[in-house]
Design an enzyme around this catalytic site. Structure first.
Site, PDB file in Angstrom:
ATOM      1  N   SER A   1      79.915 -44.622 -80.741  1.00 24.77           N
ATOM      2  CA  SER A   1      80.976 -45.907 -81.151  1.00 24.77           C
ATOM      3  C   SER A   1      81.964 -45.252 -82.274  1.00 24.77           C
ATOM      4  CB  SER A   1      80.116 -46.973 -81.835  1.00 24.77           C
ATOM      5  OG  SER A   1      81.146 -47.702 -82.487  1.00 24.77           O
TER       6      SER A   1
ATOM      7  N   TYR B   1      74.934 -50.568 -87.904  1.00 28.50           N
ATOM      8  CA  TYR B   1      75.362 -50.236 -86.236  1.00 28.50           C
ATOM      9  C   TYR B   1      75.508 -48.963 -86.004  1.00 28.50           C
ATOM     10  CZ  TYR B   1      77.767 -50.303 -82.110  1.00 28.50           C
ATOM     11  OH  TYR B   1      78.292 -49.787 -80.899  1.00 28.50           O
TER      12      TYR B   1
ATOM     13  N   LYS C   1      74.197 -45.414 -84.352  1.00 31.47           N
ATOM     14  CA  LYS C   1      74.645 -44.665 -83.336  1.00 31.47           C
ATOM     15  C   LYS C   1      74.625 -43.052 -84.032  1.00 31.47           C
ATOM     16  CE  LYS C   1      75.365 -47.716 -80.350  1.00 31.47           C
ATOM     17  NZ  LYS C   1      74.859 -47.600 -78.898  1.00 31.47           N
TER      18      LYS C   1
END
Ligand code: UFG
Length: 329
Positions: free
Chosen positions: A117, A141, A145
């Site tokens: 991402s 988040y 990643k």
């Protein structure tokens, strides 16, 4: 026919990628626990209803199906939620991925495309964002990643695992044939929420922050059509299978064009023919003001987006929501 294990293949980007894989003559094997994915979205190969938290289940899938490669989507993907529940994000995104990588190494499967991402960059220092931009995530988040990207790099050095990490900007839109579309429960993404507000099937759109240092004060994002994302996964997989990528490569996936929240609302109003009722609200924690991509994907995997115009992206989402799917609240 070559078989590809697709974790999270019942989800939004995963299911569009399974469709693209089938069109490219691969057999997608969807590995999904259906916690957020949908049984109806699995149409192009078997569904292995199982969980990445269970190492034995993953190993059994590898032994039963002997896939030639893996595309890994499964994971939690809400920035806001990750700020409140980092524990779940590290367990679900990091621990599960390490289980998957262990099974790959143990079963001799050495090619993986990983769903990363733009959230791994954090607050951009230079725009548009190139792949070489420093990565300093500002939410759990993005951090989860980035951890996996780093693991993939180290695994490429130590175990010769070959991988491509695709750093998506804002996935949007729906399959042009109307077979698939975005169906999150609850929905948190801007375009489906704005469409629902315009159609009066949802509440007024909350504009999360109107005091950012952007031209109109609202956040700017690079919206990329989900079918373009799917095509990039197939191109990455081919590059891995053909031996064109020998270790770890990271690629941005975006159009290079930024649109503010207000731009999106105007576009939704144009496409639906209805104004979007809205209200100004405080900023959402974890949101960077501007994210726009520059990308090496054309030179590395021969990919560039086919649906760059925002009205095309919004129209495909609108058709999906009008004909097939009502946004849940
Ligand atoms: N927004 C609103 N109101 C809403 C929903 C969103 O104003 O009701 C704004 C957000 O603040 C943001 C923009 O619209 O500025 C886009 O928000 P989305 O929730 O649609 O998408 P995000 O940018 O938060 O998230 C996406 C992906 C993530 C990825 C992230 C990178 O869904 O997986 O981009 O920042 F990590």
């Amino acid at each position: 026919m070559r078989r590809i294990l697709v974790t999270g293949g019942a989800g939004y980007i995963g299911s569009h990628t399974c469709s693209a894989l089938a069109r490219a003559n691969f057999e997608p094997l969807t590995f999904d626990n259906l916690s957020t994915g949908h049984r109806w979205a699995v149409k192009w190969g078997p569904l292995i209803e199982s969980d990445l938290r269970d190492p034995r289940a993953i190993r059994s899938a590898f032994e039963t199906y002997a896939p030639d490669g893996v595309i890994h989507f499964a994971g939690s993907a809400y920035v806001g939620e990750s700020m409140m529940q980092p524990r779940g994000y590290f367990r679900n995104n990091v621990e599960s991925t390490l289980n998957l990588l262990d099974a790959m190494l143990d079963c001799g499967v050495d090619r993986i495309v990983f769903s990363s991402s733009c959230a791994t960059y954090g607050l951009p220092k230079v725009l548009p964002i190139q792949e070489s931009h420093p990565q300093h995530p500002i939410n759990p988040y993005g951090e989860s990643k980035l951890f996996i990207e780093r693991a993939l790099w180290w695994y490429s050095q130590a175990y010769r695992l070959r991988s491509v990490a695709l750093r998506y900007f804002n996935a949007a839109g729906a399959d042009p044939d109307g077979e698939l579309g975005e169906a999150h429960e609850p929905e948190t993404h801007l375009i489906p929420l704005a469409i629902a507000a315009a159609l009066r099937s949802g509440p007024p759109l909350r504009i999360c922050g109107t005091d950012y240092s952007t031209p109109d004060g609202t956040c700017v994002r690079d919206y990329i059509h989900v079918s373009d994302l799917a095509a990039a996964h197939v191109a990455s997989l081919r590059a891995l299978l053909n031996g064109h990528i020998a270790d770890f490569t990271a690629l941005n996936l975006g159009t290079g064009i930024g649109h503010s929240v207000l731009d999106v609302l105007r576009c939704v109003a144009e496409v639906t023919g209805q104004p979007v009722p809205n209200q100004a609200c405080p900023r959402r924690p974890g949101d960077p003001p501007v994210l726009v991509a520059d990308s090496l994907a054309q030179s590395v995997i021969g990919w560039s987006p086919a649906h760059c115009a925002l009205p095309d992206i919004v129209r495909s989402a609108y058709l999906w929501h009008q004909e097939h799917y009502e946004v849940p609240f």
